[in-house]
Scaffold this motif. Structure first.
Motif, PDB file in Angstrom:
ATOM      1  N   ARG A   1      25.849  33.557  35.969  1.00 53.76           N
ATOM      2  CA  ARG A   1      27.103  32.967  36.444  1.00 53.76           C
ATOM      3  C   ARG A   1      27.269  33.081  37.951  1.00 53.76           C
ATOM      4  O   ARG A   1      27.914  32.254  38.553  1.00 53.76           O
ATOM      5  N   ALA A   2      26.695  34.083  38.555  1.00 50.08           N
ATOM      6  CA  ALA A   2      26.871  34.274  39.994  1.00 50.08           C
ATOM      7  C   ALA A   2      25.576  33.966  40.754  1.00 50.08           C
ATOM      8  O   ALA A   2      25.425  34.336  41.893  1.00 50.08           O
ATOM      9  N   GLU A   3      24.647  33.271  40.118  1.00 52.35           N
ATOM     10  CA  GLU A   3      23.330  33.094  40.704  1.00 52.35           C
ATOM     11  C   GLU A   3      23.309  32.267  41.983  1.00 52.35           C
ATOM     12  O   GLU A   3      22.384  32.376  42.778  1.00 52.35           O
ATOM     13  N   ASP A   4      24.320  31.463  42.225  1.00 55.50           N
ATOM     14  CA  ASP A   4      24.327  30.650  43.431  1.00 55.50           C
ATOM     15  C   ASP A   4      24.863  31.391  44.648  1.00 55.50           C
ATOM     16  O   ASP A   4      24.764  30.906  45.760  1.00 55.50           O
ATOM     17  N   ASP A   5      25.457  32.548  44.448  1.00 58.60           N
ATOM     18  CA  ASP A   5      25.990  33.319  45.553  1.00 58.60           C
ATOM     19  C   ASP A   5      24.888  34.146  46.204  1.00 58.60           C
ATOM     20  O   ASP A   5      23.940  34.551  45.562  1.00 58.60           O
TER      21      ASP A   5
ATOM     22  N   ILE B   1      30.645  41.948  39.092  1.00 61.97           N
ATOM     23  CA  ILE B   1      30.379  40.718  39.841  1.00 61.97           C
ATOM     24  C   ILE B   1      31.406  39.647  39.507  1.00 61.97           C
ATOM     25  O   ILE B   1      32.007  39.049  40.385  1.00 61.97           O
ATOM     26  N   ASN B   2      31.617  39.380  38.226  1.00 61.66           N
ATOM     27  CA  ASN B   2      32.520  38.317  37.788  1.00 61.66           C
ATOM     28  C   ASN B   2      33.903  38.880  37.545  1.00 61.66           C
ATOM     29  O   ASN B   2      34.094  39.742  36.694  1.00 61.66           O
ATOM     30  N   LEU B   3      34.883  38.380  38.300  1.00 59.85           N
ATOM     31  CA  LEU B   3      36.229  38.935  38.242  1.00 59.85           C
ATOM     32  C   LEU B   3      37.239  38.021  37.564  1.00 59.85           C
ATOM     33  O   LEU B   3      38.434  38.226  37.667  1.00 59.85           O
ATOM     34  N   GLY B   4      36.799  37.028  36.861  1.00 54.68           N
ATOM     35  CA  GLY B   4      37.705  36.131  36.160  1.00 54.68           C
ATOM     36  C   GLY B   4      38.290  35.091  37.089  1.00 54.68           C
ATOM     37  O   GLY B   4      38.294  35.243  38.311  1.00 54.68           O
ATOM     38  N   GLY B   5      38.772  34.018  36.508  1.00 60.55           N
ATOM     39  CA  GLY B   5      39.363  32.957  37.293  1.00 60.55           C
ATOM     40  C   GLY B   5      38.386  32.292  38.238  1.00 60.55           C
ATOM     41  O   GLY B   5      38.785  31.724  39.260  1.00 60.55           O
ATOM     42  N   GLY B   6      37.091  32.385  37.934  1.00 63.95           N
ATOM     43  CA  GLY B   6      36.079  31.783  38.795  1.00 63.95           C
ATOM     44  C   GLY B   6      35.748  32.586  40.032  1.00 63.95           C
ATOM     45  O   GLY B   6      34.945  32.159  40.854  1.00 63.95           O
ATOM     46  N   LYS B   7      36.344  33.750  40.201  1.00 65.49           N
ATOM     47  CA  LYS B   7      36.096  34.604  41.377  1.00 65.49           C
ATOM     48  C   LYS B   7      34.944  35.565  41.095  1.00 65.49           C
ATOM     49  O   LYS B   7      34.753  36.011  39.974  1.00 65.49           O
ATOM     50  N   THR B   8      34.209  35.881  42.155  1.00 57.10           N
ATOM     51  CA  THR B   8      33.211  36.946  42.084  1.00 57.10           C
ATOM     52  C   THR B   8      33.496  37.951  43.188  1.00 57.10           C
ATOM     53  O   THR B   8      34.203  37.652  44.152  1.00 57.10           O
ATOM     54  N   SER B   9      32.914  39.114  43.058  1.00 58.98           N
ATOM     55  CA  SER B   9      33.069  40.148  44.083  1.00 58.98           C
ATOM     56  C   SER B   9      32.048  39.994  45.207  1.00 58.98           C
ATOM     57  O   SER B   9      32.112  40.713  46.202  1.00 58.98           O
ATOM     58  N   LEU B  10      31.141  39.049  45.092  1.00 58.10           N
ATOM     59  CA  LEU B  10      30.057  38.921  46.066  1.00 58.10           C
ATOM     60  C   LEU B  10      30.521  38.714  47.509  1.00 58.10           C
ATOM     61  O   LEU B  10      29.896  39.272  48.421  1.00 58.10           O
ATOM     62  N   PRO B  11      31.601  37.965  47.778  1.00 53.63           N
ATOM     63  CA  PRO B  11      32.033  37.835  49.173  1.00 53.63           C
ATOM     64  C   PRO B  11      32.498  39.155  49.801  1.00 53.63           C
ATOM     65  O   PRO B  11      32.636  39.248  51.018  1.00 53.63           O
ATOM     66  N   LEU B  12      32.721  40.166  48.981  1.00 56.99           N
ATOM     67  CA  LEU B  12      33.176  41.458  49.490  1.00 56.99           C
ATOM     68  C   LEU B  12      32.020  42.346  49.949  1.00 56.99           C
ATOM     69  O   LEU B  12      32.231  43.322  50.667  1.00 56.99           O
TER      70      LEU B  12
ATOM     71  N   VAL C   1      26.889  49.825  48.122  1.00 52.86           N
ATOM     72  CA  VAL C   1      27.467  48.910  47.140  1.00 52.86           C
ATOM     73  C   VAL C   1      26.584  48.850  45.899  1.00 52.86           C
ATOM     74  O   VAL C   1      25.368  48.675  46.002  1.00 52.86           O
ATOM     75  N   VAL C   2      27.217  48.970  44.739  1.00 54.20           N
ATOM     76  CA  VAL C   2      26.566  48.779  43.451  1.00 54.20           C
ATOM     77  C   VAL C   2      27.275  47.627  42.759  1.00 54.20           C
ATOM     78  O   VAL C   2      28.497  47.648  42.617  1.00 54.20           O
ATOM     79  N   LEU C   3      26.510  46.607  42.359  1.00 53.97           N
ATOM     80  CA  LEU C   3      27.063  45.469  41.638  1.00 53.97           C
ATOM     81  C   LEU C   3      26.652  45.564  40.177  1.00 53.97           C
ATOM     82  O   LEU C   3      25.518  45.931  39.865  1.00 53.97           O
ATOM     83  N   ALA C   4      27.573  45.218  39.296  1.00 54.71           N
ATOM     84  CA  ALA C   4      27.296  45.293  37.866  1.00 54.71           C
ATOM     85  C   ALA C   4      27.908  44.099  37.163  1.00 54.71           C
ATOM     86  O   ALA C   4      28.870  43.498  37.647  1.00 54.71           O
ATOM     87  N   SER C   5      27.341  43.749  36.016  1.00 47.53           N
ATOM     88  CA  SER C   5      27.903  42.668  35.225  1.00 47.53           C
ATOM     89  C   SER C   5      27.510  42.841  33.774  1.00 47.53           C
ATOM     90  O   SER C   5      26.407  43.303  33.470  1.00 47.53           O
TER      91      SER C   5
ATOM     92  N   GLU D   1      37.003  46.167  38.769  1.00 46.65           N
ATOM     93  CA  GLU D   1      36.703  45.752  37.396  1.00 46.65           C
ATOM     94  C   GLU D   1      37.911  45.025  36.829  1.00 46.65           C
ATOM     95  O   GLU D   1      39.020  45.554  36.879  1.00 46.65           O
ATOM     96  N   ASP D   2      37.700  43.836  36.291  1.00 45.66           N
ATOM     97  CA  ASP D   2      38.823  43.048  35.791  1.00 45.66           C
ATOM     98  C   ASP D   2      39.171  43.318  34.328  1.00 45.66           C
ATOM     99  O   ASP D   2      40.196  42.851  33.847  1.00 45.66           O
TER     100      ASP D   2
END
Length: 91
Positions: free
Chosen positions: A85-89, A53-64, A75-79, A7-8
Motif C-alpha cells: 500500500r505504501a510502495e510508491d512512497d 506506515i498506514n495511518l488510515g484515511g489514505g495517509k501514511t507516516s512516510l512523510p514524517l 526511525v522504525v517503520l512497521a505495518s 499507531e492508528d
C-alpha cells in the motif's frame, strides 16, 4: 529514552505503549493520527520513533521520516499489511 509511537489502531497502540513502558521508556508520546504525529515532531525531540506506515484515511507516516531523521531520531517503520500500500512512497 524519548520515544514517539504512531499507531492508528487503539488496541495495538495500548499494547505497544505498555511494552515500551516496561522496557523503560523515560518519555513516551503515543499518537494515532498523522497530524498529531506531525505536531509532536514539531514540538519535541525524540530518540526513537516507531511508526505504523498506514495511518488510515489514505495517509501514511512516510512523510514524517525525513524531519525525524534530520533531527537525529532513529526511525522504525512497521505495518500489518503486505499488499504494498505504501510502495510508491520514498523513505
Amino acid at each position: 529514552y524519548s520515544v514517539l509511537y504512531v499507531e492508528d489502531e487503539p488496541l495495538i497502540a495500548m499494547d505497544a505503549e505498555a511494552m515500551l513502558r516496561e522496557l523503560g521508556c523515560e518519555k513516551l508520546t503515543v499518537v494515532m493520527t498523522f497530524e498529531d504525529a506531525r505536531l509532536a515532531i514539531q514540538d519535541n525531540r525524540f530518540d526513537l520513533a516507531v511508526m505504523d506506515i498506514n495511518l488510515g484515511g489514505g495517509k501514511t507516516s512516510l512523510p514524517l521520516v525525513g524531519p525525524l531523521k534530520l533531527a537525529g531520531t532513529r526511525v522504525v517503520l512497521a505495518s500489518g499489511y503486505n499488499s504494498g500500500r505504501a510502495e510508491d512512497d520514498t523513505i
